[in-house]
Motif scaffolding. Structure first.
Motif, PDB file in Angstrom:
ATOM      1  N   CYS A 121       7.729 -11.660   5.057  1.00  0.00           N
ATOM      2  CA  CYS A 121       7.958 -12.298   3.746  1.00  0.00           C
ATOM      3  C   CYS A 121       6.589 -12.668   3.205  1.00  0.00           C
ATOM      4  O   CYS A 121       5.951 -13.575   3.737  1.00  0.00           O
ATOM      5  N   ARG A 122       6.141 -12.000   2.200  1.00  0.00           N
ATOM      6  CA  ARG A 122       4.799 -12.297   1.668  1.00  0.00           C
ATOM      7  C   ARG A 122       4.814 -12.364   0.151  1.00  0.00           C
ATOM      8  O   ARG A 122       5.442 -11.530  -0.493  1.00  0.00           O
ATOM      9  N   VAL A 123       4.073 -13.336  -0.359  1.00  0.00           N
ATOM     10  CA  VAL A 123       3.848 -13.419  -1.811  1.00  0.00           C
ATOM     11  C   VAL A 123       2.344 -13.489  -2.023  1.00  0.00           C
ATOM     12  O   VAL A 123       1.690 -14.394  -1.496  1.00  0.00           O
ATOM     13  N   TYR A 124       1.808 -12.529  -2.757  1.00  0.00           N
ATOM     14  CA  TYR A 124       0.363 -12.487  -3.039  1.00  0.00           C
ATOM     15  C   TYR A 124       0.087 -12.927  -4.459  1.00  0.00           C
ATOM     16  O   TYR A 124       0.735 -12.440  -5.398  1.00  0.00           O
ATOM     17  N   SER A 125      -0.908 -13.813  -4.622  1.00  0.00           N
ATOM     18  CA  SER A 125      -1.353 -14.146  -5.974  1.00  0.00           C
ATOM     19  C   SER A 125      -2.001 -12.890  -6.584  1.00  0.00           C
ATOM     20  O   SER A 125      -2.429 -11.992  -5.848  1.00  0.00           O
ATOM     21  N   PRO A 126      -2.101 -12.818  -7.915  1.00  0.00           N
ATOM     22  CA  PRO A 126      -2.651 -11.601  -8.538  1.00  0.00           C
ATOM     23  C   PRO A 126      -4.046 -11.234  -8.002  1.00  0.00           C
ATOM     24  O   PRO A 126      -4.326 -10.057  -7.755  1.00  0.00           O
ATOM     25  N   GLU A 127      -4.910 -12.254  -7.791  1.00  0.00           N
ATOM     26  CA  GLU A 127      -6.278 -11.956  -7.327  1.00  0.00           C
ATOM     27  C   GLU A 127      -6.249 -11.323  -5.946  1.00  0.00           C
ATOM     28  O   GLU A 127      -6.942 -10.332  -5.667  1.00  0.00           O
ATOM     29  N   ASP A 128      -5.459 -11.917  -5.055  1.00  0.00           N
ATOM     30  CA  ASP A 128      -5.366 -11.413  -3.692  1.00  0.00           C
ATOM     31  C   ASP A 128      -4.662 -10.051  -3.685  1.00  0.00           C
ATOM     32  O   ASP A 128      -5.052  -9.128  -2.965  1.00  0.00           O
ATOM     33  N   ALA A 129      -3.626  -9.930  -4.526  1.00  0.00           N
ATOM     34  CA  ALA A 129      -2.887  -8.659  -4.588  1.00  0.00           C
ATOM     35  C   ALA A 129      -3.817  -7.515  -4.983  1.00  0.00           C
ATOM     36  O   ALA A 129      -3.704  -6.402  -4.461  1.00  0.00           O
ATOM     37  N   ASN A 130      -4.770  -7.808  -5.857  1.00  0.00           N
ATOM     38  CA  ASN A 130      -5.655  -6.740  -6.330  1.00  0.00           C
ATOM     39  C   ASN A 130      -6.508  -6.146  -5.220  1.00  0.00           C
ATOM     40  O   ASN A 130      -6.916  -4.994  -5.310  1.00  0.00           O
ATOM     41  N   GLN A 131      -6.798  -6.947  -4.175  1.00  0.00           N
ATOM     42  CA  GLN A 131      -7.630  -6.362  -3.110  1.00  0.00           C
ATOM     43  C   GLN A 131      -6.795  -5.459  -2.187  1.00  0.00           C
ATOM     44  O   GLN A 131      -7.335  -4.599  -1.525  1.00  0.00           O
ATOM     45  N   ARG A 178      13.917  -1.727   6.504  1.00  0.00           N
ATOM     46  CA  ARG A 178      13.941  -1.430   5.065  1.00  0.00           C
ATOM     47  C   ARG A 178      12.788  -2.192   4.409  1.00  0.00           C
ATOM     48  O   ARG A 178      12.632  -3.397   4.632  1.00  0.00           O
ATOM     49  N   TYR A 179      11.983  -1.498   3.640  1.00  0.00           N
ATOM     50  CA  TYR A 179      10.784  -2.084   3.017  1.00  0.00           C
ATOM     51  C   TYR A 179      11.051  -2.386   1.539  1.00  0.00           C
ATOM     52  O   TYR A 179      11.701  -1.602   0.855  1.00  0.00           O
ATOM     53  N   PHE A 180      10.492  -3.516   1.072  1.00  0.00           N
ATOM     54  CA  PHE A 180      10.692  -3.910  -0.329  1.00  0.00           C
ATOM     55  C   PHE A 180       9.382  -4.428  -0.924  1.00  0.00           C
ATOM     56  O   PHE A 180       8.626  -5.134  -0.248  1.00  0.00           O
ATOM     57  N   GLY A 181       9.168  -4.094  -2.176  1.00  0.00           N
ATOM     58  CA  GLY A 181       8.025  -4.646  -2.908  1.00  0.00           C
ATOM     59  C   GLY A 181       8.450  -4.981  -4.331  1.00  0.00           C
ATOM     60  O   GLY A 181       9.254  -4.252  -4.936  1.00  0.00           O
ATOM     61  N   TYR A 182       7.941  -6.099  -4.849  1.00  0.00           N
ATOM     62  CA  TYR A 182       8.280  -6.510  -6.225  1.00  0.00           C
ATOM     63  C   TYR A 182       7.028  -7.046  -6.917  1.00  0.00           C
ATOM     64  O   TYR A 182       6.132  -7.589  -6.256  1.00  0.00           O
ATOM     65  N   LEU A 183       7.012  -6.922  -8.237  1.00  0.00           N
ATOM     66  CA  LEU A 183       5.947  -7.517  -9.060  1.00  0.00           C
ATOM     67  C   LEU A 183       6.556  -8.620  -9.916  1.00  0.00           C
ATOM     68  O   LEU A 183       7.611  -8.409 -10.531  1.00  0.00           O
ATOM     69  N   LEU A 184       5.900  -9.768  -9.947  1.00  0.00           N
ATOM     70  CA  LEU A 184       6.389 -10.890 -10.766  1.00  0.00           C
ATOM     71  C   LEU A 184       5.220 -11.500 -11.534  1.00  0.00           C
ATOM     72  O   LEU A 184       4.104 -11.586 -11.006  1.00  0.00           O
ATOM     73  N   ASP A 185       5.494 -11.942 -12.749  1.00  0.00           N
ATOM     74  CA  ASP A 185       4.421 -12.509 -13.582  1.00  0.00           C
ATOM     75  C   ASP A 185       3.985 -13.880 -13.097  1.00  0.00           C
ATOM     76  O   ASP A 185       2.831 -14.257 -13.244  1.00  0.00           O
ATOM     77  N   HIS A 222      -3.580  -0.264  -6.601  1.00  0.00           N
ATOM     78  CA  HIS A 222      -2.973   0.971  -7.112  1.00  0.00           C
ATOM     79  C   HIS A 222      -1.606   0.727  -7.759  1.00  0.00           C
ATOM     80  O   HIS A 222      -1.068   1.600  -8.404  1.00  0.00           O
ATOM     81  N   PHE A 223      -1.057  -0.494  -7.586  1.00  0.00           N
ATOM     82  CA  PHE A 223       0.211  -0.750  -8.290  1.00  0.00           C
ATOM     83  C   PHE A 223       0.396  -2.204  -8.753  1.00  0.00           C
ATOM     84  O   PHE A 223       1.361  -2.523  -9.435  1.00  0.00           O
ATOM     85  N   SER A 224      -0.529  -3.117  -8.443  1.00  0.00           N
ATOM     86  CA  SER A 224      -0.211  -4.538  -8.649  1.00  0.00           C
ATOM     87  C   SER A 224      -0.249  -4.985 -10.117  1.00  0.00           C
ATOM     88  O   SER A 224       0.365  -6.004 -10.461  1.00  0.00           O
ATOM     89  N   GLN A 225      -0.964  -4.272 -10.969  1.00  0.00           N
ATOM     90  CA  GLN A 225      -0.995  -4.559 -12.421  1.00  0.00           C
ATOM     91  C   GLN A 225      -1.330  -6.020 -12.729  1.00  0.00           C
ATOM     92  O   GLN A 225      -0.753  -6.613 -13.648  1.00  0.00           O
ATOM     93  N   ASN A 226      -2.188  -6.612 -11.904  1.00  0.00           N
ATOM     94  CA  ASN A 226      -2.594  -8.011 -12.128  1.00  0.00           C
ATOM     95  C   ASN A 226      -1.439  -9.001 -12.038  1.00  0.00           C
ATOM     96  O   ASN A 226      -1.471 -10.073 -12.651  1.00  0.00           O
ATOM     97  N   LYS A 227      -0.389  -8.624 -11.298  1.00  0.00           N
ATOM     98  CA  LYS A 227       0.769  -9.518 -11.153  1.00  0.00           C
ATOM     99  C   LYS A 227       0.828 -10.042  -9.723  1.00  0.00           C
ATOM    100  O   LYS A 227       0.101  -9.581  -8.843  1.00  0.00           O
ATOM    101  N   ASN A 228       1.727 -10.991  -9.496  1.00  0.00           N
ATOM    102  CA  ASN A 228       2.006 -11.445  -8.127  1.00  0.00           C
ATOM    103  C   ASN A 228       2.814 -10.357  -7.434  1.00  0.00           C
ATOM    104  O   ASN A 228       3.731  -9.786  -8.033  1.00  0.00           O
ATOM    105  N   VAL A 229       2.458 -10.073  -6.183  1.00  0.00           N
ATOM    106  CA  VAL A 229       3.164  -9.022  -5.437  1.00  0.00           C
ATOM    107  C   VAL A 229       3.965  -9.659  -4.300  1.00  0.00           C
ATOM    108  O   VAL A 229       3.432 -10.481  -3.544  1.00  0.00           O
ATOM    109  N   VAL A 230       5.229  -9.275  -4.195  1.00  0.00           N
ATOM    110  CA  VAL A 230       6.085  -9.745  -3.103  1.00  0.00           C
ATOM    111  C   VAL A 230       6.354  -8.573  -2.172  1.00  0.00           C
ATOM    112  O   VAL A 230       6.660  -7.467  -2.633  1.00  0.00           O
TER     113      VAL A 230
END
Ligand SMILES: Cc1cc2nc3c(=O)[nH]c(=O)nc-3n(C[C@H](O)[C@H](O)[C@H](O)COP(=O)(O)OP(=O)(O)OC[C@H]3O[C@@H](n4cnc5c(N)ncnc54)[C@H](O)[C@@H]3O)c2cc1C
Length: 491
Positions: free
Chosen positions: A273-283, A244-251, A287-295
């Protein structure tokens, strides 16, 4: 002040370059001894110097020969010869090293290439282990296992290219590590050859209390103590139908890390288990990160466990913006690097003069965001070429009960001659990240190995325990022929 790159070391051998080659041909025959000039030049570096090498610049000593032994016995003969004549040996397998471990710092080095020892020796689906020679690429091993409904659970991004010897030699880790562990959790037994030619086989047992765990003398030795010729690793049932795959955006990064910590310390083990900072998430996820942290998370395993893990993920990330799971699944499909991506990167480096590198460290949960903030601050205020950065960010990708890793990523435009790229960009950035990880009580290297570019901090990393490392080197490699300048700074 940032450290200088490692300096070339004169040969300590009583033999000339020609005599070394002749001795190797005597031992193995001409077909297993390669002295092609281009191959030798390429063998003098690894991906730490990918930018200079793509420009055809090779400033370090060029090895005397590349040898491709076909058996453990031949590895033993080569090492005994090198040991007798004090010739430096650099072992290699998949050649995906990123930290200078493959650089041939000493003149007239022998590069010992294990990639032709590539048999899958046995698959044992009852006792759940597989034995492979050092040159078996992990992807090939996985493909063979999956035909039987099995998996190693090991999935580094370099899986198509990296081979079993190198994977064990570097203490590698894969994307599903939070469930399956790093390679050190997977190795059951192995065979290794030491500089005097001694072959040691550590037998396969479920566990033992027969003294210290000697597997760990070999795992992670980076070719600085011995050559790994064969490994046995655990296998697991392959049941992707339950994933089961999950993705979340957090400020807020701190919020994302705290939720991850809660999930792990509550006892759940999503494979990813991954948490991307907004800069890293953008690369990865522009297409969906909206400049937020991506989990990003994956629940896997037997149906009941995957379901319980999925429920815990949903509860822990309640209130965060939800990403369509198909976007996460699609992203995973294209994550690994084969030769095609390496080749494409070479072309891109030549065309754009823009380059990306990484430095991965680990730290306990209390210091994750402090480390992130400290690195971002120091790079922006102290790195003389900060204006050339086109990306600076980080992600956590491997989590433990006590903490996690931070994998810093940095891309930059290169505004200097190619031969100065390392000293002007890569070394200073690497140094800042390593220094901050050590300052906050973490480890300067999470999974790529020390190689030759983090040796200025090996002593600080280990503190009073550095004594143990020194004793290992003196004991196993008294003539200092194994991969000089790797793990241990050149004295
Ligand atoms: C695109 C890319 C993605 C990557 N992703 C990951 C990742 O997800 N996780 C991860 O952990 N790493 C990753 N890496 C780093 C690299 O793939 C690993 O360090 C890998 O374990 C190296 O395996 P290799 O077979 O390529 O070893 P090599 O590059 O051939 O050698 C690596 C080191 O091990 C030593 N060595 C090699 N073979 C032996 C042997 N038989 N006996 C003793 N010493 C030996 C070498 O001397 C060298 O110091 C990545 C690298 C790239 C280029």
């Amino acid at each position: 002040m940032f450290p200088a790159p490692p300096q070339a070391v004169p040969s300590a051998s009583d033999l000339s370059r020609a005599e070394i080659v002749a001795g190797l041909v005597d031992l193995l025959g001409t077909t297993k001894v390669d002295t092609d000039e281009h191959e030798l030049r390429d063998a003098s570096v690894d991906r730490f110097r990918k930018y200079t090498s793509v420009h055809g610049i090779f400033t370090g000593p060029i090895p005397a020969a590349i040898v491709c032994p076909g058996s453990t016995e031949e590895v033993s003969k080569v090492l005994a010869f090198a040991n007798e004549h004090r010739i430096n040996v650099v072992p290699r397998t998949g050649r995906t090293a990123t930290e200078g471990g493959l650089e041939t710092l000493v003149e007239n080095t022998i590069v010992l290439d294990g990639s032709t020892m590539d048999d899958i020796v046995s698959i044992d689906p009852v006792n759940m282990m597989v034995t492979a020679q050092c040159g078996v690429p992990l992807q090939r091993l996985e493909d063979a296992l999956r035909e039987q409904g099995l998996t190693t659970g090991h999935s580094p991004q370099s899986k198509p290219l990296a081979q079993m010897g190198g994977l064990v030699a570097t203490r590698s880790i894969g994307q599903f590590s939070t469930l399956y562990g790093g390679i050190e959790d997977m190795v059951v037994g192995l065979e290794a050859v030491f500089p005097d030619g001694t072959v040691s086989r550590i037998k396969n047992v479920p566990r033992r209390a027969a003294g210290p765990d000697i597997r760990h003398v070999v795992i992670g030795n980076e070719g600085a103590l011995c050559v790994i010729t064969e490994v046995t690793v655990k296998v697991f049932r392959y049941q992707p139908e339950n994933n089961r795959y999950f993705g979340y955006l957090l400020d807020d990064l701190e919020d994302a890390v705290e939720r991850l910590r809660t999930l792990i310390t509550d006892g759940y083990r999503p494979s990813v288990c991954r948490v991307y900072s907004p800069e890293d998430a953008n690369q990865h996820f522009s297409h969906f990160s909206q400049n937020k942290n991506v989990v990003v998370l994956i629940a896997e395993g037997p149906e009941g466990i995957a379901r319980a893990t999925a429920e815990a993920i949903e509860n822990t990330f309640d209130g965060a913006d939800i990403v369509d799971p198909r976007l996460i699944a699609d992203w995973f499909e294209n994550l690994n690097w084969g030769q095609d991506k390496i080749d494409a990167e070479k072309l891109a480096m030549l065309e754009s003069r823009n380059l990306g590198y990484t430095t991965e460290v680990s730290v306990d949960w209390s210091n994750v965001t402090a480390l992130y903030d400290a690195v971002m601050h120091r790079v922006k205020t102290e790195f003389p070429r900060a204006a050339d950065l086109t990306l600076l960010g980080a992600h956590s990708s491997h989590s433990y009960q006590t903490g996690t890793n931070l994998y810093f990523v940095y891309d930059y435009d290169i505004k200097c001659p190619p031969e100065r790229e390392i000293t002007e960009y890569h070394i200073p950035l690497n140094a800042i990240i390593v220094e901050e990880a050590l300052r906050l009580g973490g480890s300067m290297v999470h999974h790529h190995g020390i190689g030759k570019y983090r040796t200025p901090w090996t002593r600080e990393e280990h503190g009073s325990a550095y004594h143990l490392l020194e004793v290992l080197k003196r004991g196993f490699d008294p003539n200092g022929i194994m991969n000089a300048g790797t793990i241990y700074p050149v004295s």
